[in-house]
Design an enzyme around this catalytic site. Sequence first.
Site, PDB file in Angstrom:
ATOM      1  CG  HIS A  55      -8.008 -57.631  -1.880  1.00 54.10           C
ATOM      2  ND1 HIS A  55      -7.072 -57.710  -2.892  1.00 54.10           N
ATOM      3  CD2 HIS A  55      -8.013 -56.335  -1.481  1.00 54.10           C
ATOM      4  CE1 HIS A  55      -6.549 -56.523  -3.105  1.00 54.10           C
ATOM      5  NE2 HIS A  55      -7.108 -55.669  -2.259  1.00 54.10           N
TER       6      HIS A  55
ATOM      7  N   GLY B  89       1.322 -69.683  -0.504  1.00 56.68           N
ATOM      8  CA  GLY B  89       0.254 -70.596  -0.085  1.00 56.68           C
ATOM      9  C   GLY B  89      -0.005 -70.641   1.410  1.00 56.68           C
ATOM     10  CB  SER B  90       0.747 -68.458   4.307  1.00 55.72           C
ATOM     11  OG  SER B  90       0.179 -67.221   3.982  1.00 55.72           O
ATOM     12  CG  ASN B  91      -4.463 -66.627   3.098  1.00 54.57           C
ATOM     13  OD1 ASN B  91      -5.117 -66.451   4.123  1.00 54.57           O
ATOM     14  ND2 ASN B  91      -3.705 -65.677   2.565  1.00 54.57           N
TER      15      ASN B  91
ATOM     16  CG  MET C 109      -0.915 -63.398  -7.263  1.00 53.57           C
ATOM     17  SD  MET C 109      -2.168 -62.567  -6.251  1.00 53.57           S
ATOM     18  CE  MET C 109      -1.366 -61.005  -5.941  1.00 53.57           C
TER      19      MET C 109
ATOM     20  CG  LEU D 214      -9.936 -66.293 -12.734  1.00 57.09           C
ATOM     21  CD1 LEU D 214     -10.583 -66.765 -11.432  1.00 57.09           C
ATOM     22  CD2 LEU D 214      -9.415 -67.483 -13.535  1.00 57.09           C
TER      23      LEU D 214
ATOM     24  CB  ALA E 146      -6.159 -60.498  10.263  1.00 53.92           C
ATOM     25  CD  GLU E 147      -4.349 -61.942   3.830  1.00 53.48           C
ATOM     26  OE1 GLU E 147      -4.441 -62.821   2.964  1.00 53.48           O
ATOM     27  OE2 GLU E 147      -3.543 -60.991   3.741  1.00 53.48           O
TER      28      GLU E 147
ATOM     29  NE  ARG F   7      -6.426 -62.461 -19.182  1.00 60.02           N
ATOM     30  CZ  ARG F   7      -5.625 -62.323 -18.130  1.00 60.02           C
ATOM     31  NH1 ARG F   7      -5.645 -63.209 -17.162  1.00 60.02           N
ATOM     32  NH2 ARG F   7      -4.808 -61.307 -18.029  1.00 60.02           N
TER      33      ARG F   7
HETATM   34  C1  GAR Z   1      -2.295 -62.766   0.623  1.00 61.20           C
HETATM   35  O1  GAR Z   1      -1.976 -61.639   1.396  1.00 61.20           O
HETATM   36  C2  GAR Z   1      -3.571 -62.525  -0.161  1.00 61.20           C
HETATM   37  O2  GAR Z   1      -4.511 -61.768   0.536  1.00 61.20           O
HETATM   38  C3  GAR Z   1      -3.040 -61.761  -1.357  1.00 61.20           C
HETATM   39  O3  GAR Z   1      -1.841 -62.419  -1.686  1.00 61.20           O
HETATM   40  C4  GAR Z   1      -1.264 -62.973  -0.499  1.00 61.20           C
HETATM   41  C5  GAR Z   1      -1.012 -64.433  -0.754  1.00 61.20           C
HETATM   42  O4  GAR Z   1      -0.308 -65.022   0.312  1.00 61.20           O
HETATM   43  N1  GAR Z   1      -3.982 -61.786  -2.428  1.00 61.20           N
HETATM   44  C6  GAR Z   1      -4.197 -60.764  -3.241  1.00 61.20           C
HETATM   45  O5  GAR Z   1      -3.580 -59.712  -3.188  1.00 61.20           O
HETATM   46  C7  GAR Z   1      -5.273 -60.994  -4.302  1.00 61.20           C
HETATM   47  N2  GAR Z   1      -5.785 -59.755  -4.778  1.00 61.20           N
HETATM   48  P1  GAR Z   1      -0.284 -66.594   0.505  1.00 61.20           P
HETATM   49  O6  GAR Z   1       0.151 -67.175  -0.848  1.00 61.20           O
HETATM   50  O7  GAR Z   1       0.751 -66.828   1.554  1.00 61.20           O
HETATM   51  O8  GAR Z   1      -1.647 -67.039   0.901  1.00 61.20           O
END
Ligand code: GAR
Length: 229
Positions: A122, A25-27, A103, A106, A186-187, A78
Amino acid sequence: MTDPRSNGPGQGPRKRVGILISGRGSNMRALVDACKTDGFPAEIVTVISNRPDAEGLEYARSENIPTVTIDHKQFADRQPFERALHHALRDARVDLICNAGFMRLLTAEFVELWHNRQLNIHPSLLPAFKGLRTHERVIESGGRITGCTVHIVRTEMDSGPIVAQAAVPVMPEDTPETLAARVLEAEHKLYPMALKLIASGEARIVGEKVVTEKDGGPVAVMFSPSLDP
Ligand code: GAR
């Protein structure tokens, strides 16, 4: 009288955002923090995880954000899982969904219910390197530039109108872990910026493209984080 949900004089109400997570969950954290800044056009009203042990839930709770766990393993398939997800989002009166390390694939049915109202991040420069093991495959490819993308969710995995991208260099000594860490930095800048563009209406979805305009000119949607510490 100013709408108490408003973002300031002359601004519409803040968009109500639901974040979907599966892990760290860092994003999500970057989005939560961005929403605290003055004038940010969105607020996080719920964080939903499909895994009860997702680390990110802890942070959301510490920020007093309502959290919901909808464990996909408790559902036969689902459809009922997504129905529960849809109801939780609807109950929280969500305007926009941000997938942040969510992850689960959907179905078309769910994606259509939230058409043009669901964002995803992504860790590659889409449309290159969709799917899993992204950084490993980038390194194997010998490419010198990678990055991350925020896009509108469509039924096909890691596809949809691109809102914003950031470019990140691949270093000769990179491992998937060191590259993932550089892209993740960067994200954390890109996702808040992309959410701001969509929530404020500065970016509009026109067909399968995102058009961004501010004061008549284009808005920068790509940046290259500095290599300086
Ligand atoms: C992130 O790098 C995100 O871009 C990736 O999972 C990580 C989640 O990190 N997402 C994917 O690969 C989706 N296709 P986070 O839980 O620390 O945000």
